[in-house]
Design an enzyme around this catalytic site. Structure first.
Site, PDB file in Angstrom:
ATOM      1  N   MET A 101       0.836  -1.202   0.000  1.00 53.32           N
ATOM      2  CA  MET A 101       0.000   0.000   0.000  1.00 53.32           C
ATOM      3  C   MET A 101       0.874   1.257   0.000  1.00 53.32           C
ATOM      4  SD  MET A 101      -3.442  -0.935   2.038  1.00 53.32           S
ATOM      5  CE  MET A 101      -2.822  -0.774   3.682  1.00 53.32           C
ATOM      6  N   HIS A 150       9.293  -3.326   3.564  1.00 52.22           N
ATOM      7  CA  HIS A 150       8.861  -3.589   2.185  1.00 52.22           C
ATOM      8  C   HIS A 150      10.067  -3.955   1.314  1.00 52.22           C
ATOM      9  CE1 HIS A 150       5.538  -0.624   3.322  1.00 52.22           C
ATOM     10  NE2 HIS A 150       4.857  -1.686   2.969  1.00 52.22           N
ATOM     11  N   GLN A 190       5.611 -11.389   7.658  1.00 51.83           N
ATOM     12  CA  GLN A 190       5.087 -11.983   8.899  1.00 51.83           C
ATOM     13  C   GLN A 190       4.478 -10.915   9.813  1.00 51.83           C
ATOM     14  OE1 GLN A 190       7.871 -14.277  11.477  1.00 51.83           O
ATOM     15  NE2 GLN A 190       6.498 -13.575  13.123  1.00 51.83           N
ATOM     16  N   GLN A 200      -3.011 -11.916   8.081  1.00 51.26           N
ATOM     17  CA  GLN A 200      -3.212 -11.676   6.645  1.00 51.26           C
ATOM     18  C   GLN A 200      -2.513 -12.775   5.831  1.00 51.26           C
ATOM     19  OE1 GLN A 200      -2.913  -7.747   4.471  1.00 51.26           O
ATOM     20  NE2 GLN A 200      -0.832  -8.442   4.193  1.00 51.26           N
ATOM     21  N   SER A 241       4.197   1.512   7.723  1.00 48.16           N
ATOM     22  CA  SER A 241       3.899   2.817   7.113  1.00 48.16           C
ATOM     23  C   SER A 241       3.214   3.726   8.132  1.00 48.16           C
ATOM     24  CB  SER A 241       2.992   2.638   5.900  1.00 48.16           C
ATOM     25  OG  SER A 241       3.565   1.705   5.015  1.00 48.16           O
TER      26      SER A 241
HETATM   27  P1  AMP Z   1       1.437  -2.857   3.462  1.00 45.94           P
HETATM   28  O1  AMP Z   1       2.013  -1.838   2.524  1.00 45.94           O
HETATM   29  O2  AMP Z   1       1.363  -2.421   4.875  1.00 45.94           O
HETATM   30  O3  AMP Z   1       0.132  -3.445   2.931  1.00 45.94           O
HETATM   31  O4  AMP Z   1       2.468  -4.064   3.463  1.00 45.94           O
HETATM   32  C1  AMP Z   1       2.849  -4.714   2.271  1.00 45.94           C
HETATM   33  C2  AMP Z   1       3.594  -5.968   2.641  1.00 45.94           C
HETATM   34  O5  AMP Z   1       4.754  -5.631   3.392  1.00 45.94           O
HETATM   35  C3  AMP Z   1       2.750  -6.917   3.516  1.00 45.94           C
HETATM   36  O6  AMP Z   1       2.966  -8.245   3.088  1.00 45.94           O
HETATM   37  C4  AMP Z   1       3.308  -6.668   4.881  1.00 45.94           C
HETATM   38  O7  AMP Z   1       3.168  -7.785   5.760  1.00 45.94           O
HETATM   39  C5  AMP Z   1       4.782  -6.414   4.571  1.00 45.94           C
HETATM   40  N1  AMP Z   1       5.404  -5.673   5.658  1.00 45.94           N
HETATM   41  C6  AMP Z   1       4.927  -4.558   6.282  1.00 45.94           C
HETATM   42  N2  AMP Z   1       5.750  -4.194   7.296  1.00 45.94           N
HETATM   43  C7  AMP Z   1       6.769  -5.105   7.306  1.00 45.94           C
HETATM   44  C8  AMP Z   1       7.931  -5.280   8.125  1.00 45.94           C
HETATM   45  N3  AMP Z   1       8.213  -4.453   9.142  1.00 45.94           N
HETATM   46  N4  AMP Z   1       8.759  -6.313   7.849  1.00 45.94           N
HETATM   47  C9  AMP Z   1       8.473  -7.170   6.821  1.00 45.94           C
HETATM   48  N5  AMP Z   1       7.395  -7.068   6.020  1.00 45.94           N
HETATM   49  C10 AMP Z   1       6.546  -6.039   6.261  1.00 45.94           C
END
Ligand code: AMP
Length: 281
Positions: A30, A37, A148, A153, A186
Site C-alpha cells: 500500500m 517492504h 510476517q 493476513q 507505514s
Molecule cells: P502494506 O504496505 O502495509 O500493505 O504491506 C505490504 C507488505 O509488506 C505486507 O505483506 C506486509 O506484511 C509487509 N510488511 C509490512 N511491514 C513489514 C515489516 N516491518 N517487515 C516485513 N514485512 C513487512
C-alpha cells in the site's frame, strides 16, 4: 523500471515476459515504503528473474474512514525506493481502475477471521481477499511475497490460495524492526515524535510474554502483558493473544504446542499498531 497504471497494459506486458518462461515474483503493497517492504522486494529479486510490485491503498480493506484518509501516501518517494531495489515493474492503479464498480462479492475465512484483526476490523479480510485475488489475476506471478508482520493476513491469503487454486507459491518474510524493536510500518510515520519512544513497548511486551511463558501459565502471561501495557497511559491495548501459530485460535496451555503466535494490537495517539512473534519448537 516500468510503471503501469492500467491493468490491461500491465497484463499485456507480462504476457510476453511469461512467454519467455522467466519466473515472476510479486510484492503487493500500500506504499509509503520502508525497509520492511524493501526486504520483500529483495527476496523477490533473489528468487525470480522479474520482480513486480504494486502500490494501491485499497479502500475495501479499511473499516475506518479516518484511517483510510490519513494513510500515508508518498508515491514519488516510493518510485525512487523501488528503482533503487532493482524492481522491474510497478503497478499503480487508481481506485476506478481496480473498482470500476463497487464489488458485490465478499469473502469470509471461517474461524481464522473470528479473532484478532478479523474480530476488531470487520470486513477487513474480505477487502484484503478481494484485492489480493484481483492483483494475482492481473499479475499472475509464480511467487508472491508477504510479511510476517501481518501474520493473520498471510495465513488468510494462504487459505485463499489453497481454496481457490491460485497457481502460485507464497513466501512469508520475517518482520523488519527499528533499532528499538518497533516493527517497521507505514503507520509509524504518523506517530508524533514525542510519543515515538513509547511505541517500542509493544514489542517489549511480546518479549516479556515470551520469557514469562517459560515458567508461567498462559492466563498469567496474558494478565502480565495487560498490566505491563496499562503502565503506559498513552498506549491503549486492543488485544494480546497467545494463539496457535497456524489456526490463530487462542490456546490455553502451551504443552505440545509446536508453533505459538504471540500477537498484539495497540493504539498510540490514535494510531493502530500491530506486531507478533512466533515461537517455534
Ligand atoms: P502494506 O504496505 O502495509 O500493505 O504491506 C505490504 C507488505 O509488506 C505486507 O505483506 C506486509 O506484511 C509487509 N510488511 C509490512 N511491514 C513489514 C515489516 N516491518 N517487515 C516485513 N514485512 C513487512
Amino acid at each position: 523500471m516500468k510503471i503501469f497504471h492500467k491493468a490491461a497494459e500491465l497484463k499485456n506486458y507480462l504476457k510476453d515476459v511469461r512467454n519467455s518462461s522467466v519466473s515472476i515474483g510479486f510484492v503487493p503493497t500500500m506504499g509509503a515504503l520502508h525497509q520492511g517492504h524493501v526486504s520483500l522486494f529483495e527476496a523477490a529479486k533473489r528468487e525470480n528473474e522479474v520482480t513486480v510490485g504494486s502500490i494501491f491503498v485499497n479502500p475495501l480493506q479499511f473499516n475506518n474512514a479516518t484511517d483510510l484518509e490519513k494513510y500515508p501516501r508518498k508515491i514519488n518517494d516510493d518510485i525512487r525506493v523501488l528503482e533503487s531495489t532493482g524492481c522491474d515493474v510497478v503497478f499503480i492503479p487508481e481506485n476506478e481502475e481496480m473498482y470500476p464498480a463497487a464489488p458485490v462479492t465478499t469473502m469470509s475465512f471461517g474461524a481464522l477471521e473470528t479473532v484478532m484483526e478479523g474480530k476488531f476490523r470487520p470486513g477487513h479480510f474480505s477487502g484484503v481477499g478481494i484485492v489480493v485475488s484481483k492483483l494475482f489475476n492481473i499479475v499472475q506471478p509464480h511467487k508472491a511475497y508477504f510479511g510476517q508482520k501481518d501474520l493473520q493476513q498471510f495465513l488468510i491469503i494462504k487459505q485463499m490460495v489453497r481454496d481457490l487454486s491460485f497457481p502460485l507459491q507464497l513466501v512469508c518474510c520475517p518482520t523488519l524492526r527499528e533499532e528499538d524493536g518497533l516493527a517497521m510500518s507505514s503507520r509509524n510515520l504518523r506517530i508524533p515524535p514525542e510519543k515515538r519512544p513509547i511505541a517500542s513497548e509493544i514489542y517489549k511486551s511480546l518479549l516479556i510474554a515470551r520469557d514469562a511463558l517459560k515458567s508461567e501459565s498462559v492466563e498469567n502471561v496474558k494478565t502480565r502483558v495487560k498490566n505491563y501495557m496499562a503502565g503506559f497511559p498513552d498506549l491503549e491495548l486492543e488485544y494480546f493473544e497467545i494463539a496457535d501459530g497456524e489456526t490463530l485460535l487462542p490456546i490455553e496451555n502451551i504443552s505440545n504446542q509446536k508453533n505459538i503466535a504471540l500477537c498484539i494490537a495497540a493504539y498510540l495517539s490514535g494510531i493502530r499498531l500491530i506486531d507478533n512473534i512466533l515461537l517455534i519448537s
